[in-house]
Design an enzyme around this catalytic site. Structure first.
Site, PDB file in Angstrom:
ATOM      1  N   HIS A 124       0.859  -1.191   0.000  1.00  0.00           N
ATOM      2  CA  HIS A 124       0.000   0.000   0.000  1.00  0.00           C
ATOM      3  C   HIS A 124       0.889   1.233   0.000  1.00  0.00           C
ATOM      4  O   HIS A 124       2.015   1.203   0.527  1.00  0.00           O
ATOM      5  CB  HIS A 124      -0.886   0.030   1.240  1.00  0.00           C
ATOM      6  CG  HIS A 124      -1.983  -0.967   1.223  1.00  0.00           C
ATOM      7  ND1 HIS A 124      -3.127  -0.805   1.975  1.00  0.00           N
ATOM      8  CD2 HIS A 124      -2.148  -2.139   0.560  1.00  0.00           C
ATOM      9  CE1 HIS A 124      -3.935  -1.828   1.778  1.00  0.00           C
ATOM     10  NE2 HIS A 124      -3.355  -2.659   0.923  1.00  0.00           N
ATOM     11  N   GLU A 160       0.843   3.961   1.771  1.00  0.00           N
ATOM     12  CA  GLU A 160       1.275   4.412   3.096  1.00  0.00           C
ATOM     13  C   GLU A 160       2.409   3.543   3.629  1.00  0.00           C
ATOM     14  O   GLU A 160       3.392   4.040   4.184  1.00  0.00           O
ATOM     15  CB  GLU A 160       0.117   4.362   4.108  1.00  0.00           C
ATOM     16  CG  GLU A 160      -1.101   5.152   3.736  1.00  0.00           C
ATOM     17  CD  GLU A 160      -2.162   4.291   3.058  1.00  0.00           C
ATOM     18  OE1 GLU A 160      -1.855   3.650   2.027  1.00  0.00           O
ATOM     19  OE2 GLU A 160      -3.301   4.271   3.535  1.00  0.00           O
ATOM     20  N   CYS A 216      -6.302   2.080   5.747  1.00  0.00           N
ATOM     21  CA  CYS A 216      -6.948   0.825   6.127  1.00  0.00           C
ATOM     22  C   CYS A 216      -6.411   0.373   7.489  1.00  0.00           C
ATOM     23  O   CYS A 216      -5.560   1.034   8.092  1.00  0.00           O
ATOM     24  CB  CYS A 216      -6.673  -0.244   5.063  1.00  0.00           C
ATOM     25  SG  CYS A 216      -4.934  -0.788   5.030  1.00  0.00           S
ATOM     26  N   CYS A 229      -2.497  -0.186   7.365  1.00  0.00           N
ATOM     27  CA  CYS A 229      -1.743   1.069   7.309  1.00  0.00           C
ATOM     28  C   CYS A 229      -1.916   1.879   8.585  1.00  0.00           C
ATOM     29  O   CYS A 229      -0.969   2.507   9.053  1.00  0.00           O
ATOM     30  CB  CYS A 229      -2.135   1.860   6.065  1.00  0.00           C
ATOM     31  SG  CYS A 229      -1.634   0.992   4.549  1.00  0.00           S
TER      32      CYS A 229
END
Length: 163
Positions: free
Chosen positions: A53, A55, A83, A86
């Site tokens: 991801h 992040e 999410c 993260c």
């Protein structure tokens, strides 16, 4: 233009890079002492890694740049609400401030489904600023998924024609 809008534009640029690669268009940057020290975008499909991801990648870059896992003086800018994974990485890396664009009612853990970044039982919490350039961030995602659905319809139509 506010400072948050200024930096969110860099995260949007990262999201656009992801979209151009066929990745879900989410971008993130990390700012330290008024300088961008990490830039990332989603790479799950390219890397075939569930943790790729924006992040997560940006946090790893920032830690390498600073030379510490403690990102205590940093701000994370991301185009979509983080999410659960993260949000956990944000808490564990001690990032004190998160700024995001679009909310994620199906997976957001910075206020939508739950608020892990403000969970009082953790030893660290991050302040959250939501909705910065929300329309631009949300439009990137909506357009991406609309194109994906249209492509799927075209592919299904072609399969039915060839059957």
């Amino acid at each position: 233009m506010t400072t948050d809008e200024y930096y969110m534009n860099f995260a949007i640029t990262e999201a656009e890079k992801a979209g151009a690669m066929g990745e879900v268009p989410i971008g993130a940057i990390i700012v330290y002492n008024d300088e961008i020290i990490a830039r990332a975008h989603n790479l799950r499909e390219q890397a075939q890694m569930p943790t790729a991801h924006a992040e997560h990648i940006a946090i790893e870059q920032a830690a390498a740049q600073i030379g510490s896992w403690r990102l205590e003086d940093c701000t994370l800018y991301v185009t979509l609400e983080p999410c659960v994974m993260c949000s956990g990485a944000i808490v564990m890396s001690r990032i004190p401030r998160v700024v995001y664009g679009a909310s994620d009612p199906k997976g957001g853990c910075a206020g939508s489904l739950m608020d892990l970044l403000q969970e009082a039982r953790f030893n660290h919490r991050a302040s959250v600023t939501a909705g910065i350039l929300e329309e631009q961030c949300g439009t990137l995602l909506k357009q991406f998924f609309k194109q994906l659905r249209n492509k799927k319809k075209i592919d299904q139509s072609a399969d039915n024609t060839n059957s």
